[in-house]
Write a protein that holds these residues in place. Structure first.
Motif, PDB file in Angstrom:
ATOM      1  N   GLU A   1      -6.796  -2.228   5.096  1.00 23.78           N
ATOM      2  CA  GLU A   1      -8.004  -1.175   5.061  1.00 23.78           C
ATOM      3  C   GLU A   1      -9.072  -1.486   5.921  1.00 23.78           C
ATOM      4  O   GLU A   1      -9.691  -0.490   6.358  1.00 23.78           O
ATOM      5  CB  GLU A   1      -8.158  -0.756   3.593  1.00 23.78           C
ATOM      6  CG  GLU A   1      -7.120  -0.301   2.737  1.00 23.78           C
ATOM      7  CD  GLU A   1      -6.773   1.242   2.941  1.00 23.78           C
ATOM      8  OE1 GLU A   1      -7.398   1.922   3.702  1.00 23.78           O
ATOM      9  OE2 GLU A   1      -5.779   1.725   2.309  1.00 23.78           O
TER      10      GLU A   1
ATOM     11  N   HIS B   1     -10.986   2.804   0.063  1.00 22.59           N
ATOM     12  CA  HIS B   1      -9.517   2.282  -0.495  1.00 22.59           C
ATOM     13  C   HIS B   1      -9.651   0.707  -0.419  1.00 22.59           C
ATOM     14  O   HIS B   1      -9.237  -0.094  -1.311  1.00 22.59           O
ATOM     15  CB  HIS B   1      -8.500   2.634   0.494  1.00 22.59           C
ATOM     16  CG  HIS B   1      -8.200   4.017   0.650  1.00 22.59           C
ATOM     17  ND1 HIS B   1      -7.357   4.615   1.504  1.00 22.59           N
ATOM     18  CD2 HIS B   1      -8.535   5.015  -0.286  1.00 22.59           C
ATOM     19  CE1 HIS B   1      -7.304   5.727   1.220  1.00 22.59           C
ATOM     20  NE2 HIS B   1      -8.049   6.078   0.094  1.00 22.59           N
TER      21      HIS B   1
ATOM     22  N   GLU C   1      -3.658   9.014   1.583  1.00 19.77           N
ATOM     23  CA  GLU C   1      -3.116   8.681   2.697  1.00 19.77           C
ATOM     24  C   GLU C   1      -2.032   9.702   3.430  1.00 19.77           C
ATOM     25  O   GLU C   1      -1.984   9.785   4.676  1.00 19.77           O
ATOM     26  CB  GLU C   1      -2.170   7.279   2.391  1.00 19.77           C
ATOM     27  CG  GLU C   1      -3.204   6.242   2.045  1.00 19.77           C
ATOM     28  CD  GLU C   1      -3.885   5.479   2.908  1.00 19.77           C
ATOM     29  OE1 GLU C   1      -4.231   6.338   3.856  1.00 19.77           O
ATOM     30  OE2 GLU C   1      -4.660   4.679   2.632  1.00 19.77           O
TER      31      GLU C   1
ATOM     32  N   GLU D   1     -11.162   5.204   4.207  1.00 19.62           N
ATOM     33  CA  GLU D   1     -10.560   3.677   4.168  1.00 19.62           C
ATOM     34  C   GLU D   1     -11.588   2.730   3.676  1.00 19.62           C
ATOM     35  O   GLU D   1     -11.091   1.792   2.910  1.00 19.62           O
ATOM     36  CB  GLU D   1     -10.110   3.207   5.638  1.00 19.62           C
ATOM     37  CG  GLU D   1      -9.329   4.422   6.417  1.00 19.62           C
ATOM     38  CD  GLU D   1      -7.993   4.939   5.762  1.00 19.62           C
ATOM     39  OE1 GLU D   1      -7.748   4.539   4.355  1.00 19.62           O
ATOM     40  OE2 GLU D   1      -7.174   5.411   6.417  1.00 19.62           O
TER      41      GLU D   1
HETATM   42 FE   LIG Z   1      -6.217   3.843   3.375  1.00 18.10          FE
END
Ligand SMILES: [Fe+2]
Ligand SMILES: [Fe+2]
Length: 202
Positions: free
Chosen positions: A126, A159, A71, A156
């Motif tokens: 996300e 994630h 991030e 993302e």
């Molecule tokens: Fe992220």
């Protein structure tokens, strides 16, 4: 360029973003980039808070330590895009979407349940970010930003998967799936009630 399909099938979002949002965003790219930079900062900060709150959960500490680094590299990337265009970081704005979603993290003494809610809320942020990056990648005119948003979309999406896997590490899978379904509906309602704004990622 292979295409991920961060649509309902993977991300399971119930409501697609209003397609007008990309046009609005492109015309306000300075505001969008500034807001985006703070989204990356908040993603890093939120993961650091989870590490500090749950230091006994080794897998969480390890995974989120890697995530914080990613991030922060996204934050650096956005800062670089701002600088290339002659813009500064600008001021942080309240993120109503995240504030509304965070209200659904249940408090109380059930530590694992609270952790699950927190991880799932992060997963949904996300997912929505990933969906918006896909829209930007596919529709924005600026070729450098197209590539930038494509890479972020992929990151993302990873994630999103990590947060759900982590939730299932600490809570039974069926409970996680049931709560995820509830939160997906809540997330869709929040998006439905927020007008697409010219200066926000969400
Ligand atoms: Fe992220
Ligand atoms: Fe990010």
């Amino acid at each position: 360029m292979s295409e991920l399909q961060p649509t309902k099938t993977i991300l399971r979002l119930h409501l697609p973003t209003d397609p007008r949002w990309v046009n609005i965003a492109e015309k306000n790219i300075e505001d969008i980039l500034v807001d985006h930079a703070y989204c990356e900062q908040k993603a890093a900060t939120s993961a650091i808070s989870l590490i500090v709150k749950y230091p006994d959960k080794t897998r969480l500490v390890d995974e989120l330590t890697d995530l914080v680094a990613e991030e922060w590299s996204h934050f650096e990337g956005v800062l670089e895009q701002l600088k290339k265009r002659g813009f500064g970081l600008g001021r942080n704005r309240p993120d109503e979407y995240v504030v509304e979603l965070a209200k659904h993290i249940r408090k109380g003494n059930k530590r694992e349940r609270q952790l699950m809610d927190h991880l799932l809320v992060n997963a949904l942020i996300e997912a929505r970010s990933c969906e918006r990056f896909k829209l930007l990648w596919k529709n924005i005119q600026d070729e450098e930003l197209q590539k930038f948003y494509y890479e972020l979309m992929v990151s993302e999406a990873g994630h999103y998967v990590s947060f759900i896997k982590l939730a299932k590490e600490y809570m039974p899978a069926e409970e996680v799936d049931a709560r995820l379904n509830e939160l997906l509906q809540i997330e869709a309602d929040i998006i439905r009630n927020l007008e697409p704004r010219p200066d926000r990622m969400h």
